[in-house]
Write an enzyme that holds these catalytic residues in place. Sequence first.
Site: not given
Lengths: 230, 175
Positions: A14, A21, A34, A137
């Site tokens: 992603k 990632v 990451k 988040d």
Amino acid sequence: MAVPEFLQTAELLKQGAEARVYRAEFLGKPAIVKERFPKRYRHPTLDEKLTHRRTTQEVRSILRCRRAGICAPVVYFVDYTSHCIFLEEIIGSSTVRDHIASAQQSDSGTEQKLQQLAERVGQILARMHDEDVIHGDLTTSNMLLRHSQKDGEPELVLIDFGLSYISALPEDKGVDLYVLEKAFLSTHPNTEALFEKLLKSYAASSKKSSAVIKKLDEVRLRGRKRSMVG
Amino acid sequence: MNLTQDLELFPGHRVTQMLFKEVKNAAELRQSAVEGKISGALINPTMLVDPLQVLVAANKAVHLQTIGKMKTRSLYSEIIFNLSPTNNISEAFKRFGISDGDESVMVVVVHKKDEVQLLSDVTARVDGRQVPAEDVSSLSDSAKIKKLYKVAPQEDKCGTLLDAVICRMATKDVM
């Protein structure tokens, strides 16, 4: 520079605004990497500073959660020069988001299961806030259910502490829950009652919940940002 | 018997772990290591949970050596230092290095693929019986490890002792 070359061979999972990632093998183990890439629109010095701080905050929050017995991925290695975090891959897991969505599809007998899940999420978030970790988040995509072989009950694993920080303020915890509420109700239609269950269990599990819930009510009226008028 | 793993981040580099029991010359080995005559890290296996713990320390050591940010003087002392949860170098040697009376030793060598000679050089120096490196788990002193790394009982809920130890090693510079 070893890490950037290594990432060229890794599988990109992603890309977001903040980081990429990847999935790769690290020290013979399945791992997630990451990478916080440089943002060209920012002044280089500021960019370096922000990126560095977010990388350290992320690993700090993960460790703090794990110390308190809240599941989060194991940190294998951190490279502060290329701003990469190497994490354990949570094998055999699905997101809470997918879980709720599929449970809503199959209409029979899942109601009680979902309520139990909402209660567990509430308990874990209460524990996290009691440790003064603000996730920053919270969404149902950032919660994983790990289906362990041993027993039937899947474990709840929190991921993506990229925007997290340490704070004891009820205001920050209230906003954290508000962000979740917004995300929860917009990704999962008609779940107001379910989210209410989550909040109830949060309130029952946290020692400092009453101030947080009060703040949440305030935040609901004004939105996430504080009004700076007056 | 030897356990070898490539360091994916540093192509060409690999880490080999060799475990010895019934070691009779620990004092001599320690002395040679202090003088830098052994190209390997000598680790007290009772402080190791799993070979992965050594790999995490070795990978970090090679990384810091590459970017010129090691805290200690050599790659092998850096591996021992990286195992420790604190930033105190002499404490790290005391806990994770070997002592004169030790009967078991884990030898860790970082080498290139074709440098097998390095391994036999080290094994020749050890007066002991080599056992599979994976057996290190049977020697570990979990109570001591838990105390040193300050692993709380509630951490059992979110993973193994190995997980807790690795997390602390990987993040100790920002704690």
